[in-house]
Design a protein around this motif. Structure first.
Motif, mmCIF file in Angstrom:
data_model
loop_
_atom_site.group_PDB
_atom_site.id
_atom_site.type_symbol
_atom_site.label_atom_id
_atom_site.label_comp_id
_atom_site.label_asym_id
_atom_site.label_seq_id
_atom_site.Cartn_x
_atom_site.Cartn_y
_atom_site.Cartn_z
ATOM 1 N N CYS A 56 -41.758 53.721 36.400
ATOM 2 C CA CYS A 56 -41.321 55.575 37.352
ATOM 3 C C CYS A 56 -42.426 56.559 37.893
ATOM 4 O O CYS A 56 -41.748 57.545 39.046
ATOM 5 C CB CYS A 56 -40.011 56.510 36.288
ATOM 6 N N ILE A 57 -43.065 56.646 36.938
ATOM 7 C CA ILE A 57 -44.384 58.102 37.048
ATOM 8 C C ILE A 57 -44.959 57.891 38.379
ATOM 9 O O ILE A 57 -45.138 58.501 39.462
ATOM 10 C CB ILE A 57 -44.618 58.528 35.963
ATOM 11 N N ARG A 58 -45.619 56.177 38.557
ATOM 12 C CA ARG A 58 -46.224 55.447 39.170
ATOM 13 C C ARG A 58 -45.652 56.038 40.251
ATOM 14 O O ARG A 58 -46.202 56.048 41.163
ATOM 15 C CB ARG A 58 -46.745 54.996 38.758
ATOM 16 N N ARG A 59 -44.079 55.377 40.355
ATOM 17 C CA ARG A 59 -43.241 55.344 42.082
ATOM 18 C C ARG A 59 -43.646 56.440 42.399
ATOM 19 O O ARG A 59 -43.663 57.118 43.837
ATOM 20 C CB ARG A 59 -41.842 54.333 41.519
ATOM 21 N N GLU A 60 -43.410 57.428 41.482
ATOM 22 C CA GLU A 60 -42.318 59.357 42.316
ATOM 23 C C GLU A 60 -43.720 60.105 42.124
ATOM 24 O O GLU A 60 -43.724 60.284 43.905
ATOM 25 C CB GLU A 60 -41.694 59.851 40.676
ATOM 26 N N ALA A 61 -45.282 59.651 41.967
ATOM 27 C CA ALA A 61 -46.249 60.443 42.190
ATOM 28 C C ALA A 61 -46.387 59.989 43.554
ATOM 29 O O ALA A 61 -47.267 60.611 44.445
ATOM 30 C CB ALA A 61 -47.169 59.411 41.460
ATOM 31 N N GLU A 62 -46.568 58.050 43.376
ATOM 32 C CA GLU A 62 -46.747 58.262 44.659
ATOM 33 C C GLU A 62 -45.811 57.742 45.556
ATOM 34 O O GLU A 62 -46.948 58.248 46.967
ATOM 35 C CB GLU A 62 -47.251 55.989 44.645
ATOM 36 N N ALA A 63 -45.161 58.109 46.162
ATOM 37 C CA ALA A 63 -43.879 58.548 47.070
ATOM 38 C C ALA A 63 -44.443 60.129 47.193
ATOM 39 O O ALA A 63 -44.022 60.395 48.531
ATOM 40 C CB ALA A 63 -42.528 58.377 46.692
ATOM 41 N N LEU A 64 -44.415 61.058 46.579
ATOM 42 C CA LEU A 64 -44.847 62.058 46.559
ATOM 43 C C LEU A 64 -46.161 62.365 47.394
ATOM 44 O O LEU A 64 -46.040 63.095 48.938
ATOM 45 C CB LEU A 64 -45.647 63.711 45.849
ATOM 46 N N LEU A 65 -47.093 61.686 47.692
ATOM 47 C CA LEU A 65 -48.896 62.003 47.574
ATOM 48 C C LEU A 65 -48.513 61.086 48.791
ATOM 49 O O LEU A 65 -49.092 61.792 50.177
ATOM 50 C CB LEU A 65 -49.952 60.825 46.862
ATOM 51 N N ALA A 66 -48.089 59.891 49.244
ATOM 52 C CA ALA A 66 -47.547 59.156 50.628
ATOM 53 C C ALA A 66 -46.935 60.094 51.793
ATOM 54 O O ALA A 66 -46.887 60.697 52.334
ATOM 55 C CB ALA A 66 -46.770 58.246 50.769
ATOM 56 N N ALA A 67 -45.844 61.588 50.721
ATOM 57 C CA ALA A 67 -45.314 62.013 51.944
ATOM 58 C C ALA A 67 -46.011 63.913 52.378
ATOM 59 O O ALA A 67 -46.128 63.072 53.567
ATOM 60 C CB ALA A 67 -44.389 63.109 50.734
ATOM 61 N N VAL A 68 -46.809 63.826 51.763
ATOM 62 C CA VAL A 68 -47.661 64.763 52.224
ATOM 63 C C VAL A 68 -49.362 64.631 52.859
ATOM 64 O O VAL A 68 -48.978 65.125 53.672
ATOM 65 C CB VAL A 68 -48.313 65.488 50.418
ATOM 66 N N ARG A 69 -49.404 63.248 52.713
ATOM 67 C CA ARG A 69 -50.549 62.258 53.644
ATOM 68 C C ARG A 69 -50.313 62.507 54.945
ATOM 69 O O ARG A 69 -50.562 62.525 55.888
ATOM 70 C CB ARG A 69 -51.268 61.565 52.845
ATOM 71 N N GLY A 70 -48.586 61.790 54.861
ATOM 72 C CA GLY A 70 -47.816 61.630 56.318
ATOM 73 C C GLY A 70 -47.931 62.585 57.025
ATOM 74 O O GLY A 70 -47.658 62.393 58.018
ATOM 75 N N ALA A 71 -48.026 63.932 56.535
ATOM 76 C CA ALA A 71 -47.669 65.096 57.031
ATOM 77 C C ALA A 71 -48.412 65.469 58.083
ATOM 78 O O ALA A 71 -48.086 65.903 58.186
ATOM 79 C CB ALA A 71 -46.743 65.836 55.884
ATOM 80 N N THR A 72 -49.836 65.349 57.096
ATOM 81 C CA THR A 72 -51.086 66.115 57.259
ATOM 82 C C THR A 72 -51.921 64.891 58.375
ATOM 83 O O THR A 72 -52.733 64.432 58.636
ATOM 84 C CB THR A 72 -51.989 66.932 56.528
ATOM 85 N N VAL A 73 -51.119 65.345 60.312
ATOM 86 C CA VAL A 73 -51.683 64.991 61.558
ATOM 87 C C VAL A 73 -53.052 64.890 61.398
ATOM 88 O O VAL A 73 -53.966 66.019 61.451
ATOM 89 C CB VAL A 73 -50.884 64.452 62.268
ATOM 90 N N PRO A 74 -53.873 64.090 61.553
ATOM 91 C CA PRO A 74 -55.357 64.176 61.884
ATOM 92 C C PRO A 74 -56.015 64.565 62.609
ATOM 93 O O PRO A 74 -56.886 65.598 62.186
ATOM 94 C CB PRO A 74 -55.885 62.415 62.036
ATOM 95 N N ASP A 75 -55.344 64.861 63.592
ATOM 96 C CA ASP A 75 -55.455 65.483 64.915
ATOM 97 C C ASP A 75 -55.597 66.699 65.315
ATOM 98 O O ASP A 75 -55.515 67.733 66.013
ATOM 99 C CB ASP A 75 -55.692 64.863 66.456
ATOM 100 N N ALA A 76 -54.639 67.019 64.000
ATOM 101 C CA ALA A 76 -53.700 68.434 64.219
ATOM 102 C C ALA A 76 -54.140 69.386 64.226
ATOM 103 O O ALA A 76 -55.846 69.371 63.025
ATOM 104 C CB ALA A 76 -52.876 68.711 63.352
ATOM 105 N N PRO A 77 -55.044 70.677 64.315
ATOM 106 C CA PRO A 77 -55.355 72.026 63.754
ATOM 107 C C PRO A 77 -55.869 72.301 62.141
ATOM 108 O O PRO A 77 -54.138 71.802 61.941
ATOM 109 C CB PRO A 77 -55.139 73.010 64.385
ATOM 110 N N ALA A 78 -56.210 72.162 61.470
ATOM 111 C CA ALA A 78 -56.569 72.001 60.274
ATOM 112 C C ALA A 78 -55.435 72.729 59.227
ATOM 113 O O ALA A 78 -54.308 72.924 58.691
ATOM 114 C CB ALA A 78 -57.959 72.583 59.201
ATOM 115 N N ASP A 79 -54.708 74.343 60.090
ATOM 116 C CA ASP A 79 -54.213 75.202 59.436
ATOM 117 C C ASP A 79 -52.859 74.546 60.087
ATOM 118 O O ASP A 79 -51.682 74.634 58.949
ATOM 119 C CB ASP A 79 -54.234 76.459 60.454
ATOM 120 N N ARG A 80 -52.181 73.739 60.702
ATOM 121 C CA ARG A 80 -51.167 73.193 61.017
ATOM 122 C C ARG A 80 -51.107 71.993 59.935
ATOM 123 O O ARG A 80 -50.002 71.563 59.527
ATOM 124 C CB ARG A 80 -50.873 72.594 62.206
ATOM 125 N N ARG A 81 -52.210 71.334 60.033
ATOM 126 C CA ARG A 81 -51.811 70.074 58.611
ATOM 127 C C ARG A 81 -51.564 70.657 57.642
ATOM 128 O O ARG A 81 -50.829 69.922 56.724
ATOM 129 C CB ARG A 81 -53.524 69.430 59.113
#
Length: 209
Positions: A56-81
């Motif tokens: 459970c811990i591994r699944r929830e941790a991986e899901a949260l990290l994936a959500a944060v990483r997925g939202a930080t679009v590489p080409d966007a300005p750093a403040d926007r990311r």
């Protein structure tokens, strides 16, 4: 029913029970009943209560990290990311309150190896935020360069504040702030502080000890 579907149902049920009861009080009988499975089948698929909690811990941790990483679009300005990462963090914890309760409360109170998984998740988020803050400072051509330890310190402060705010926002109050409002609160604190640092407006202690 495919095994992966059945396991997902078991993990969903386990997260709910662990979040509500805590690790020690949670029973495999209740988890099995909520999952619509027999207790022997839960043991067959996931071995033990400890292994189930770890999964459970591994699944929830991986899901949260994936959500944060997925939202930080590489080409966007750093403040926007950084903004998008904070918004994704608060949105995910609001949408998965039981998962966040397991990560933020239950996993940290039962020692190794559970706490190590959460610590690893936290460090990965801190590393991401550190990089975004450093990139933001470089792109702004600051009057005073931001030292690496300042970027890392700010990142730890941001992540710690985000964890605290997520607990506050998910406290169950009907009038609690939206994910966007919570993210804006933290972003404003971070942005004002970072802008001051980059422009040489640094607070120093002038009082005598």
């Amino acid at each position: 029913m495919p095994r992966e579907v059945r396991e997902r149902q078991m993990l969903d049920a386990a997260v709910e029970v662990f979040a509500r009861r805590g690790y020690n009080a949670a029973s495999m009988d209740e988890i099995a009943e909520l999952a619509g499975a027999s207790k022997p089948l839960v043991y067959l698929y996931l071995n033990s209560k400890e292994d189930l909690f770890s999964a459970c811990i591994r699944r929830e941790a991986e899901a949260l990290l994936a959500a944060v990483r997925g939202a930080t679009v590489p080409d966007a300005p750093a403040d926007r990311r950084l903004w998008c990462g904070l918004l994704a963090f608060f949105a995910h914890t609001a949408e998965h309150p039981a998962g966040w309760a397991v990560l933020s409360c239950q996993a940290r109170t039962h020692g190794e190896p559970f706490a190590l998984v959460v610590a690893g998740l936290r460090q990965q988020i801190v590393d991401l935020v550190t990089r975004l803050i450093a990139e933001t400072a470089r792109s702004a051509a600051p009057a005073v360069p931001l030292a690496p330890h300042e970027a890392a310190g700010l990142a730890h402060a941001v992540v710690g504040a985000a964890e605290s705010l997520a607990g506050w926002a998910n406290s169950g109050a009907d009038t609690g702030p939206s994910e966007k409002a919570t993210a804006e609160t933290l972003m404003n604190v971070v942005w004002v502080g970072l802008d001051n640092l980059m422009n040489g407006r640094r607070w120093t202690c002038t009082a005598r000890p």
